[in-house]
Design an enzyme around this catalytic site. Structure first.
Site, mmCIF file in Angstrom:
data_model
loop_
_atom_site.group_PDB
_atom_site.id
_atom_site.type_symbol
_atom_site.label_atom_id
_atom_site.label_comp_id
_atom_site.label_asym_id
_atom_site.label_seq_id
_atom_site.Cartn_x
_atom_site.Cartn_y
_atom_site.Cartn_z
ATOM 1 N N THR A 67 6.946 5.278 -6.886
ATOM 2 C CA THR A 67 6.002 4.342 -5.785
ATOM 3 C C THR A 67 6.167 4.952 -4.767
ATOM 4 O OG1 THR A 67 5.592 1.707 -5.495
ATOM 5 C CG2 THR A 67 8.144 3.051 -5.751
ATOM 6 N N LYS A 71 4.073 8.911 -3.391
ATOM 7 C CA LYS A 71 3.034 9.212 -4.832
ATOM 8 C C LYS A 71 1.891 10.533 -4.073
ATOM 9 C CE LYS A 71 2.300 4.670 -5.897
ATOM 10 N NZ LYS A 71 1.248 3.346 -5.969
ATOM 11 N N GLY A 134 -4.888 0.603 4.197
ATOM 12 C CA GLY A 134 -4.235 1.677 4.484
ATOM 13 C C GLY A 134 -5.327 2.710 3.383
ATOM 14 N N GLY A 136 -2.984 5.376 1.589
ATOM 15 C CA GLY A 136 -2.237 6.569 1.247
ATOM 16 C C GLY A 136 -2.603 6.609 -0.310
ATOM 17 N N GLY A 137 -1.490 7.053 -1.217
ATOM 18 C CA GLY A 137 -1.185 7.049 -2.579
ATOM 19 C C GLY A 137 -2.101 5.910 -3.608
ATOM 20 N N ALA A 138 -1.721 4.494 -2.571
ATOM 21 C CA ALA A 138 -2.384 3.501 -3.465
ATOM 22 C C ALA A 138 -3.783 3.582 -3.412
ATOM 23 C CB ALA A 138 -1.353 2.538 -3.719
#
Length: 253
Positions: A67, A71, A134, A136-138
């Protein structure tokens, strides 16, 4: 009383992990399936590379979830990566394979399927464009999922170049993008009085507003969207869907 021998260890790595329910979810599942010797731990690591030290001390580690904020930074540590995870550019599930030649780390992304499965039933004909808060990875997994469902996406960043900025969110942009997704940790426990800095006054009943956060159940982000009549959904179904996919990966033979 003697502690039971742990034969199969699993974990979630990240920083912080105060908002994560992963350990509870997995250990309850082990108990339901009567898998003695199985344990899931939350590992709050200061650096992602510390997972290597943990593996040396715990050769019974069979797999781990990843998490925020690791990630993307976990990828250089992997032995192999699933083609879809490679395309997304983020990994949230790592299977550890010990086959006599040392431990191999195989990375997957189960976030995108978890998000797609939870979102698809809510889509209406007017939901053609999305703003993803966002980068990022998510956010990358959410973008891949929405693209797979035929939705055009724009990622929103506070400061990264090449992305739409929060300050650029005009009434026209908000009205054109009828899906808004919070793919950041802003508003998660314990910082429940925070929310992404967007113009909530431009949200309408035509909007579908989604949060990948599931702790708390209704973030301030979702509460404000609900006041404007939008359809809202938190990240619980995404979490459980991706966990079920991770289960199948970890226990594949």
């Amino acid at each position: 009383m003697k502690k039971p021998l742990i034969t199969d260890l699993f974990a979630v790595i990240g920083k912080p992990l105060t908002q994560s329910y992963s350990a509870n979810y997995w250990n309850e599942k082990f108990e339901q399936k009567k898998l003695s010797g199985h344990l899931f731990q939350a590992l709050e690591l200061k650096k992602v590379t510390l997972i290597k030290d943990f593996m040396e001390k715990h050769p019974n580690l069979r797999g781990f979830c990843v998490t925020i904020p690791y990630k993307e930074s976990i990828i250089p540590l992997l032995t192999e990566i699933d083609p879809v995870a490679q395309k997304i550019g983020a990994v949230n599930c790592v299977r550890v394979v010990n086959d006599g030649n040392g431990a191999r780390l195989i990375g997957y992304n189960t976030d995108w399927t978890g998000f797609a499965e939870s979102t698809k039933p809510l889509l209406k004909p007017n939901h053609k464009k999305a703003l993803i808060l966002g980068t990022g990875g998510a956010a990358k997994a959410v973008e891949y999922a929405l693209n797979s469902l035929g939705v055009e996406c724009k990622l929103v960043s506070r400061e990264k170049e090449g992305f739409l900025k929060y300050r650029d969110l005009t009434e026209q942009i908000m009205s054109e993008h009828t899906i808004i997704v919070n793919a950041t940790p802003v508003g998660s426990f314990p910082h429940t009085k925070e929310c992404p800095d967007i113009p909530y006054e431009f949200i309408t009943p035509d909007h579908l507003v989604l949060d990948i956060i599931y702790n708390p159940i209704r973030t301030l982000f979702l509460q404000q969207a609900e006041l404007k009549g939008a359809t809202i959904k938190n990240g619980w179904d995404m979490f459980t869907n991706q966990a079920e996919t991770a289960w199948r990966i970890f226990f594949a033979h």
